[in-house]
Design an enzyme around this catalytic site. Structure first.
Site, PDB file in Angstrom:
ATOM      1  CG  ASP A 290     -34.599  19.090  13.352  1.00  0.00           C
ATOM      2  OD1 ASP A 290     -35.774  19.042  12.939  1.00  0.00           O
ATOM      3  OD2 ASP A 290     -34.189  20.018  14.063  1.00  0.00           O
TER       4      ASP A 290
HETATM    5  C1  BGC Z   1     -37.145  21.772  13.871  1.00  0.00           C
HETATM    6  C2  BGC Z   1     -37.687  20.709  14.770  1.00  0.00           C
HETATM    7  C3  BGC Z   1     -39.083  20.347  14.370  1.00  0.00           C
HETATM    8  C4  BGC Z   1     -39.082  19.910  12.925  1.00  0.00           C
HETATM    9  C5  BGC Z   1     -40.438  19.495  12.416  1.00  0.00           C
HETATM   10  C6  BGC Z   1     -37.309  21.394  12.416  1.00  0.00           C
HETATM   11  O1  BGC Z   1     -36.971  22.432  11.577  1.00  0.00           O
HETATM   12  O2  BGC Z   1     -35.791  22.013  14.178  1.00  0.00           O
HETATM   13  O3  BGC Z   1     -37.635  21.128  16.105  1.00  0.00           O
HETATM   14  O4  BGC Z   1     -39.594  19.345  15.193  1.00  0.00           O
HETATM   15  O5  BGC Z   1     -38.613  20.978  12.138  1.00  0.00           O
HETATM   16  O6  BGC Z   1     -41.285  20.548  12.307  1.00  0.00           O
END
Ligand code: BGC
Length: 748
Positions: A290
């Site tokens: 993530d």
């Molecule tokens: C979120 C994800 C997301 C990623 C990219 C993160 O902060 O938890 O769900 O896909 O950012 O935007």
């Protein structure tokens, strides 16, 4: 003679150039052979580069790598140090960036473009939690198919969805992204959404990512990025099934979660990634971190520095580093120093390359970047029509005591509340590329539905929910003429999504004041709630007869609301999260254990003292899982089984009669639950095992049947092995998780 020499030398040149074409560019070879060839040509730096995902657009997390600047990122790309970009969107930008990768890097390896297409790209569908309330898997597949079509037309290869975090936490802003509290239902949505996004992985589809692995929905106290701590038994039974279903449906990638599990951050969890995901489930695709989650292991206190964080991640089976940069800055050295075996690096790189070959990017790197196609695809009329149907399908009727709905031909309508006219609030944080200017608000939807009615709008409360005292008089005056008052309350759109945890889930005092003013007029009041999560509706339910929960319906929100208000669509949705009586009741969910001292609300007196209960509020939620009304009414009877005893390799047919006792055709969501009465380890009081959306005509009685194989009576032990135990079961069928008929079944 001259001609012969020329022909010969041309032939020779062709042969030579063919011989020089590297095998990885040879379309005739298998992907495996091409990948092996490519890997053999890559430097360690280029390999590590493939594991690096860089943000190239709006921030969807803290600005970790922004110091690089646009130029710095271009340089990284040209140096072969970027495998993928996130948040670069649109054919123009993606094409220009892809050209750099293909034409200006040594090996010309194409990039993967990723974006959070959560519930639509330009045509925004209802939030997944609302879509969950439709229990409509076909619609969910279609919605994701359209989202994929739009996203891929805009140069994207990959979405970070579906989010499959089971959650019992309405304080958590991200419940909007999932399908609620039940693992079985969420697993069915996982399959539908993966199928819709990925299809046959042609250039009208995108790679899916199941996230956030694992159990992110259980972050303590609903606080974003917080700790998760639960038994393996709970993990396997209540949190993992939707991710597993997505993997089995062929999800191309999996995203680590931010949380820790068993004291280990998910990104570096050998148990979660290597053992469960890759070992038990056989997933051999790519795992992406993530946002910065590899690097954040330093703040967790799990890694002493970037080098250790990167090593821990890759050794646990995670592959691509989204944005933290720890791979990019340390992995080359770690491999050269022998701290990470080359074979481990190669395996991770192969997983990334495999996706690029699968999409055919080596052979036609520009096939996703067709501006004319993009223009024709985004907001196509058929997409909007589908979004409208979806929105109407998600409207959840919580109360209609006096039968005010549907509105029969009102001549004069008073609409109240800022949210009713605010285009900014019909979309949430994860709106993709959805634009507020393209959305239909409730006010707009009502105006379009009733072109001949007089419609008055009074904002009365502002975006933050404060009441404007001056509007009391206005409401009084306008209400005199009105046949009905539509009063909108809830939370502003941007409060749904990441980093939006809340401790107070009640409508604001100002909104309650607005409602009170509406009620004082004596005219029928329809309360429309617009929010991306279950709110605490206790006071509203106590005081108002008609409540429609509209969630956040996306581009066509207002039309969806109007379709239901008018009765053009008979509401059928049922909530997939329990609505708490108060914040103090959270977590409250239907599939809980019984405890050794169970309590039933309403039982008072000395015999009910030393029991598992609150002294000031009931145990049961305000609205249970699976609850929602319709303009039709249904009568359930004659629940029966084809046999009352089955063996482990048999199945039983469960049937129930349902009569539509109203004069309107309706779709009823029929739910089947089980309870394993005595079990070691023990089981919850109810577990959803099947459901059906059934059209029942006015006055008609339908017999609905479910095939229940004995395997559905099984569960997981703490090692993830399946247990199927003989003994007594209860089978329940009903209109929600509370109001059910029951019958006994014995498993032999
Ligand atoms: C979120 C994800 C997301 C990623 C990219 C993160 O902060 O938890 O769900 O896909 O950012 O935007």
């Amino acid at each position: 003679m001259k001609k012969v020499i020329l022909t010969l030398s041309f032939a020779l040149l062709t042969i030579l150039s063919f011989a020089q074409t590297p095998a990885y560019k040879n379309v005739k070879l298998s992907d495996e052979a091409r990948i092996a060839d490519l890997i053999s040509r890559m430097t360690v730096e280029e390999k590590v580069g493939q594991l690096n995902q860089v943000n190239g657009g709006v921030l969807t997390g803290p600005s970790v790598a922004n110091h690089l600047g646009a130029q710095g990122k271009v340089q990284l790309l040209k140096d072969g140090m970027v495998g993928s970009f996130l948040n670069v969107v649109g054919t123009e930008q993606t094409l220009a960036t892809q050209k750099m990768a293909v034409e200006q890097t040594r090996l010309g390896i194409p990039l993967l473009f990723a974006f959070d297409v959560i519930h639509g790209y330009k045509t925004v569908f209802p939030i997944p939690l609302a879509e969950g309330a439709s229990w409509d898997l076909v619609a969910a597949e279609r919605a994701t198919e359209i989202a994929a079509k739009e996203a891929s037309s805009a140069g994207l290869h990959w979405t970070f969805a579906p989010m499959m975090d089971v959650s019992r936490e309405p304080r958590w802003g991200r419940v909007m992204e999932g399908s609620g509290e039940d693992p079985y239902l969420q697993a069915r949505f996982a399959e539908a959404r993966v199928k819709g996004f990925q299809g046959n992985l042609d250039e009208n589809h995108v790679l899916a990512t199941v996230k956030h692995f694992a159990a992110y929905g259980a972050a303590e106290a609903g606080r974003e990025y917080n700790t998760v701590d639960m038994s393996r038994y709970a993990l396997y039974n209540y949190y993992l099934p939707p991710y597993k279903a997505a993997v089995e449906a062929g999800a191309a990638t999996v995203m680590n979660s931010f949380n820790i599990y068993d004291g280990v951050p998910s990104s570096a969890s050998d148990f979660l990634v290597n053992k469960v995901l890759r070992g038990q489930w056989g997933f051999d695709g790519m795992v992406v971190s993530d946002w910065a989650s590899f690097g954040e292991m330093i703040a967790h206190g799990y890694s002493k520095d970037a080098e250790e964080a990167a090593i821990q991640s890759i050794m646990a089976g995670s592959d691509m580093d989204m944005e933290s940069g720890v791979m990019r800055t340390t992995m080359v050295k770690s491999v050269k120093d022998g701290k990470v075996p080359m074979a481990v690096l190669d395996t991770a790189v192969k997983r990334v390359l495999k996706l690029k070959f699968q999409l055919g990017l080596f052979d036609n790197p520009y096939k996703y970047h067709d501006a004319a196609k993009e223009k024709a695809t985004l907001l196509a009329p058929e997409h909007l029509a589908e979004a409208r149907k979806s929105a109407a399908n998600t409207m959840t009727l919580l109360k209609n005591d006096k039968g005010v709905l549907p509105l029969s031909n009102p001549q004069n309508i008073l609409v109240l509340g800022h949210l009713a006219e605010s285009q900014d609030d019909v979309l949430d944080f994860w709106k993709g590329q959805g634009e507020h200017k393209n959305t239909v608000t409730i006010l707009e939807g009502v105006k379009l539905k009733y072109p001949n009615s007089e419609i008055t709008f009074i904002s009365a409360v502002n975006r933050e929910g404060a009441f404007d005292p001056a509007s009391a008089k206005e409401i009084k005056k306008a209400a005199k003429k009105a046949d009905v008052i539509l009063a909108t309350i809830g939370l502003f759109g941007d409060l749904a999504g990441e980093a939006r945890s809340l401790s107070n889930l009640s409508p604001s005092d100002g909104q309650m004041e607005m409602l009170a003013n509406a009620k004082a007029s004596g005219k029928p009041v329809v309360v429309l709630v617009q929010a991306g999560r279950p709110m605490v509706m206790t006071e509203v339910v106590k005081n108002y007869n008609t409540i429609l929960y509209t969630w956040i319906g996306g581009t066509q929100h207002g039309n969806g609301v109007a379709d239901v208000l008018s009765g053009d669509v008979n509401p059928s949705a049922k909530t997939v999260m329990s609505f708490p009586v108060s914040v103090g009741q959270i977590p409250v969910y239907y599939n809980h254990y019984n405890t050794g001292r169970p309590h039933e609300d309403g039982n008072e007196g000395p015999a009910h003292f030393w029991v598992s209960r609150y002294r000031d509020i009931p145990n049961e939620p305000l609205f249970p899982f699976g609850y929602g009304l319709s303009y039709s009414t249904y009568d359930y009877s004659d629940l029966s089984l084809s046999k009352s005893v089955i063996n482990q390799n048999e199945s039983v047919t469960v049937s129930v009669k349902i009569k539509n006792t109203s004069d309107v055709d309706g779709v009823e969501i029929v739910q089947m639950y089980i309870r394993d009465v005595v079990s070691q380890p023990l089981r919850p009081v109810k577990e959803l095992k099947d459901f059906a959306r059934v059209l029942i005509k006015a006055g008609e009685t339908k017999t609905v049947t479910f095939e229940l194989p004995a395997t559905k009576l099984s569960f997981f032990d703490q090692n993830g092995d399946v247990l199927l135990q003989k003994g007594a079961f209860k089978i329940f069928v009903g209109t929600n998780s509370r109001d059910v008929l029951e019958v006994d079944l014995e498993l032999n």
